[in-house]
Scaffold this motif. Structure first.
Motif, PDB file in Angstrom:
ATOM      1  N   LYS B   7       0.836  -1.196   0.000  1.00  0.00           N
ATOM      2  CA  LYS B   7       0.000   0.000   0.000  1.00  0.00           C
ATOM      3  C   LYS B   7       0.866   1.239   0.000  1.00  0.00           C
ATOM      4  CE  LYS B   7      -4.265  -1.721   1.942  1.00  0.00           C
ATOM      5  NZ  LYS B   7      -4.972  -2.008   3.187  1.00  0.00           N
ATOM      6  N   ASP B   8       0.824   1.946  -1.108  1.00  0.00           N
ATOM      7  CA  ASP B   8       1.430   3.268  -1.182  1.00  0.00           C
ATOM      8  C   ASP B   8       2.901   3.262  -0.752  1.00  0.00           C
ATOM      9  OD1 ASP B   8       0.829   5.722  -2.086  1.00  0.00           O
ATOM     10  OD2 ASP B   8       0.424   6.572  -0.110  1.00  0.00           O
ATOM     11  N   LEU B   9       3.645   2.298  -1.247  1.00  0.00           N
ATOM     12  CA  LEU B   9       5.044   2.155  -0.847  1.00  0.00           C
ATOM     13  C   LEU B   9       5.921   3.163  -1.583  1.00  0.00           C
ATOM     14  CD1 LEU B   9       7.121   0.423   0.783  1.00  0.00           C
ATOM     15  CD2 LEU B   9       7.414  -0.904  -1.293  1.00  0.00           C
ATOM     16  N   THR B  10       6.613   3.978  -0.810  1.00  0.00           N
ATOM     17  CA  THR B  10       7.530   4.958  -1.388  1.00  0.00           C
ATOM     18  C   THR B  10       8.871   4.786  -0.700  1.00  0.00           C
ATOM     19  OG1 THR B  10       5.740   6.478  -1.787  1.00  0.00           O
ATOM     20  CG2 THR B  10       7.934   7.411  -1.751  1.00  0.00           C
ATOM     21  N   PHE B  11       9.931   4.872  -1.501  1.00  0.00           N
ATOM     22  CA  PHE B  11      11.252   4.630  -0.922  1.00  0.00           C
ATOM     23  C   PHE B  11      12.295   5.459  -1.647  1.00  0.00           C
ATOM     24  CE2 PHE B  11      15.297   2.367  -1.092  1.00  0.00           C
ATOM     25  CZ  PHE B  11      15.560   2.226   0.261  1.00  0.00           C
ATOM     26  N   THR B  62      11.549   5.090   3.948  1.00  0.00           N
ATOM     27  CA  THR B  62      10.417   4.303   3.472  1.00  0.00           C
ATOM     28  C   THR B  62       9.127   4.864   4.043  1.00  0.00           C
ATOM     29  OG1 THR B  62      11.886   2.429   3.795  1.00  0.00           O
ATOM     30  CG2 THR B  62       9.629   1.921   3.172  1.00  0.00           C
ATOM     31  N   SER B  63       8.084   4.884   3.231  1.00  0.00           N
ATOM     32  CA  SER B  63       6.749   5.131   3.773  1.00  0.00           C
ATOM     33  C   SER B  63       5.789   4.185   3.082  1.00  0.00           C
ATOM     34  CB  SER B  63       6.344   6.592   3.554  1.00  0.00           C
ATOM     35  OG  SER B  63       6.160   6.819   2.182  1.00  0.00           O
ATOM     36  N   GLY B  64       4.630   3.993   3.683  1.00  0.00           N
ATOM     37  CA  GLY B  64       3.678   3.031   3.133  1.00  0.00           C
ATOM     38  C   GLY B  64       3.757   1.723   3.878  1.00  0.00           C
ATOM     39  N   GLU B  65       2.848   0.822   3.567  1.00  0.00           N
ATOM     40  CA  GLU B  65       2.794  -0.439   4.301  1.00  0.00           C
ATOM     41  C   GLU B  65       2.828  -1.652   3.388  1.00  0.00           C
ATOM     42  OE1 GLU B  65      -0.439   1.284   5.894  1.00  0.00           O
ATOM     43  OE2 GLU B  65       1.063   2.433   7.010  1.00  0.00           O
TER      44      GLU B  65
END
Lengths: 292, 553
Positions: B7-11, B62-65
């Motif tokens: 879900k909405d993974l940003t790195f 990192t953000s998102g799950e």
């Protein structure tokens, strides 16, 4: 391995114990009769494994034997039978030479035993044994054993790559370049290996050690037999059955001595274990085949 | 419940904070699915896959799950992740930890703390499922690359994972071993229901097997659909990724058909038959100049009945190899592994000296050249693993090691398109970039004859194209290229002459067109697909061209 060596299919503990026994006793027994048994045992076993290797080792064995035999009297002048004198009357004695011969043949036997040892005790058996004692060392050993051939291969690859663009000179600059490339490559590979280890749960909790070796009934029987035979040898040694002196004159314990007789028999049987096993196996197959 | 839910993974990596390596990725993977992730090298494929296993997740912002079987991945214990999420990496060699095959199979199970009995059973099971019994006792270093990679797969499957993640697992393998490996992966998916998430260059072998194809471009997920739909999407958006599609897909869109899109050679064949139903093709062949061996005068390289073996008691590797390489051409040698192809290259660079026969370079025997003379301005070889040429800390230093002037370095960097990489560490480059950097390094010796050993190994299609352009440019400048390769598609498109190598000698030599149109197995997918209609269409373009002429499209 072209020939099947039945003894090496026994549990590595037995393989290792056998060689410890053979080499250890070989260093204790200096009695000529025992030495003959030792040499016969060593050569017989090594020859059944790999005659070519023995042939390759022969020059080394002969040179060492001759050197020790000839040099011992130069250092040790004791002994009553003087063959000749040298260096202002320094005696060169027969007894001292015999002593040299005995020491020389002991070393010769040990070399041959080690050749046989290398044949039987492959790296994984060694790791299995030591893994039992120090588990953490066993994994490190395994990894090192994996890295060494990898390193060699890569070094060859780098040198071949450089050779095919004309950088063949073996100067400092070239060698250090290859070396630094190797280090870089090893570090890079190390990261991947570490990842691969962690990905497979390394460090996720307690760890067990797996091995493909089993301890069967035949291993127990063999262990008992080996224990009995070694005890026989030790008893003989303690009772002075293998005593021998070279200086000032040569005196050996006679074969008629009970202890000596016991020692010779036990020692001989012990050393012949692998050969007996192989022969029995060969006979068994022969009979089986003739029945078919 | 989805197996993986992203879900909405940003790195972003700490070294490039403004550049998002992964840009708001949303992806849901169902149990038992076969998912192919594709994209150019460096698009973020590997970064995405690594996030699916906590111990491998790269450091950065990192953000998102990510949810694994309904639980947040980071809350799933290390032990459970180790066992349930299997991860196969690219390099077959470095992944192996121990020295013996049986021990490697047991490694993961040992780490999980299983008892002897269980391990014994699992190891035995894996050995028989993967057909490893015959090399069970071997040292790992004695295995071939394909065997090593299969071992890596087996030792991961021993832990009974529910999902298998594979990051370009076949890029270092030859086509036969690669197909073998991918078939095994497919078998695992079909027979055990293991979820597969795979990235691959060789889309031919995985595209048709996939339930879904995910395309990533520059860290963004641009497509996530069935293979057919992704093919259409890439064509419509004129994406660069389209050149990586399997031949049947490329030809299909080149011909502009109303029928259903084929994914495999078999489907491609029946599609072509349908297209040509009721039409007898009038033009069935592509015009091609005939190739005559006798006509080559003044060859750049001539090998005359060369025999070679590595040691006195070993069998011959080269058994009377003879061929002539015309000047200013690209000469390709194809054939199976361990046939002596690489040895042939080594005999041209005088590293392996034939005990019978001759190697002539520019008409002069190669052993009469001085080493300095031979490797300055005559011959240079690009090894199979370009990394083995790198010994310095930056690409620039690599080039300077060749005692080149700054202008020369600048020129060669421009030729090989690595100017932007000069300051990078050679190990940080992607496979294709390393290849070009290595090529730049050897070009500094000004070779007139360039020997390439498997130049397209581990390189994706864009880099192949780029590499081919460089080769063509060099050819124009008067360089003769001799390459040994497994890549029939590459040979068909760019080589001037192709030779088949088998059992230590050259069986046949011809132009790619004639060469491949006479083979029925070792030929291009385009040729296999159109064999029943056209005589000698070997590249995708050939087939498209002939279809257009015959169908008046």
């Amino acid at each position: 391995m072209d020939r099947v060596d039945t003894f090496s299919t026994y549990n590595p503990i037995l393989n290792f114990a056998y060689f410890i026994g053979a080499i250890g006793l070989g260093m204790i027994f200096m009695h000529p009769l025992f030495l003959v048994v030792n040499l016969v045992g060593a050569f017989a076993y090594a020859l059944t494994q790999d005659p070519k290797k023995v042939k390759k080792l022969m020059p080394l064995v002969v040179i060492m034997f001759t050197l020790i035999t000839l040099i011992n009297p130069l250092l040790n002048t004791n002994g009553k039978t003087v063959l000749f004198t040298w260096l202002h009357g320094r005696p060169y004695t027969l007894e001292s030479m015999c002593w040299g011969m005995v020491t020389g043949s002991m070393f010769a036997a040990i070399i041959i035993w080690f050749a046989a040892y290398n044949h039987v005790m492959t790296s994984d058996k060694f790791v299995y044994l030591f893994g039992k004692v120090v588990p953490s060392i066993s994994l490190v050993l395994t990894m090192i054993l994996r890295l060494i051939p990898n390193f060699q291969k890569k070094a060859n690859q780098i040198m071949a790559a450089r050779a095919s663009i004309g950088m063949t000179e073996k100067n400092m600059e070239n060698v250090s370049a290859v070396f630094s490339a190797l280090t870089g490559w090893a570090l890079e590979g190390g990261i991947v290996t570490a990842d691969s280890m962690r990905a497979r749960g390394y460090g996720s909790g307690n760890r067990t050690t797996f091995s493909i070796y089993r301890f069967d009934k035949r291993d127990v029987a063999m262990l008992v037999a080996m224990f009995v035979l070694i005890s026989g040898c030790v008893v003989c040694a303690l009772m002075g059955g293998a005593e021998v002196t070279f200086v000032p004159d040569i005196q050996t314990a006679p074969i008629t001595n009970m202890a000596t007789a016991l020692g010779i028999i036990c020692y001989g049987l012990f050393l012949l274990i692998p050969i007996v096993l192989n022969t029995v196996e060969a006979l068994r197959w022969h009979i089986l085949r003739s029945r078919i | 419940m989805a197996h993986f839910e992203i879900k909405d993974l940003t790195f972003s990596y700490p070294t490039a904070k403004d550049h998002l390596a992964l840009d708001h990725i949303n992806l849901s993977i169902e149990k038992g699915q076969y998912i192919t992730v594709c994209g150019k090298s460096g698009c973020g494929k590997t970064t995405l896959l690594k996030h699916l296993k906590s111990v491998l997740a790269p450091h950065g912002k990192t953000s998102g799950e990510i949810y694994f079987e309904g639980k947040l991945l980071k809350d799933v214990s290390l032990r459970e992740q180790s066992s349930k999420i299997g991860y196969v990496m690219q390099n077959p060699d470095n992944q192996v930890v121990t020295d013996k095959v049986w021990h490697e199979l047991a490694f993961g199970l040992e780490s999980l703390g299983m008892d002897q009995k269980t391990i014994r059973l699992r190891v035995a099971e894996m050995a028989s499922y993967f057909g490893i019994q015959s090399w069970f006792h071997k040292n790992v270093s004695d295995l071939s690359g394909g065997q090593k990679q299969l071992l890596n797969l087996a030792s991961i499957m021993a832990m009974q994972p529910t999902v298998l993640i594979l990051d370009e697992p076949t890029s270092q393998l030859d086509p036969i071993a690669a197909a073998d490996f991918l078939n095994t992966v497919r078998k695992i998916n079909l027979e055990l229901g293991t979820t597969i998430i795979i990235t691959e260059h060789r889309l031919e072998d995985v595209f048709h097997a996939s339930d879904r194809v995910v395309v990533i471009e520059d860290g963004r997920l641009i497509a996530d659909d069935t293979p057919k739909a992704v093919g259409r999407f890439l064509k419509e958006t004129k994406s660069e990724m389209f050149t990586a599609m399997p031949s049947p897909v490329q030809i299909y869109y080149g011909v502009d058909s109303d029928l259903d899109c084929p994914l495999t050679v078999r489907e491609g064949r029946s599609w072509l038959s349908q297209e040509f139903e009721g039409i007898t093709p009038t033009v069935t062949s592509i015009q091609e100049e005939p190739y005559m061996d006798e006509e080559i005068k003044d060859p750049a390289v001539e090998v005359k009945e060369a025999w070679f073996r590595y040691e006195k008691n070993l069998p011959d590797v080269l058994k009377g190899v003879s061929f002539k390489v015309p000047r200013q051409s690209i000469f390709a040698i194809v054939g199976g592994n361990g046939n002596g192809k690489s040895t042939t290259l080594k005999s041209i660079s005088n590293i392996c000296k034939p005990y019978r026969g001759q190697v002539l370079i520019n008409g002069k025997r190669v052993d009469k050249y001085k080493t300095s003379e031979l490797f300055k301005g005559n011959v240079a070889m690009l090894p199979q693993d370009p990394q083995s040429l790198f010994v310095k800390k930056t690409v620039k230093e690599e080039l300077e090691e060749m005692k080149a002037t700054p202008e020369e370095v600048e020129n060669v960097a421009k030729t090989c398109d690595i100017t932007h990489l000069l300051k990078s560490h050679p190990y940080d480059l992607s496979g294709g970039e390393q290849q070009r950097a290595a090529l730049a390094k050897i070009l500094l010796t000004n070779p007139k004859i360039l020997l390439l050993d498997e130049p397209t190994k581990g390189i994706d299609n864009f880099f192949k194209l780029q590499f081919a352009q460089i080769l063509l440019k060099l050819k124009e400048q008067g360089v003769t290229v001799i390459m040994v390769t497994h890549d029939v598609e590459f040979c068909a498109r760019y080589a001037d002459t192709v030779s088949m190598f088998l059992d230590g000698s050259i069986i046949t030599t011809n132009t790619p067109n004639r060469f491949f149109s006479r083979n029925s197995f070792s030929t291009t997918a385009a040729n296999r697909m159109s064999l029943h209609l056209f005589e000698n269409a070997i590249t995708n373009e050939d087939v498209i061209e002939l279809c257009r002429q015959n169908l008046n499209k």
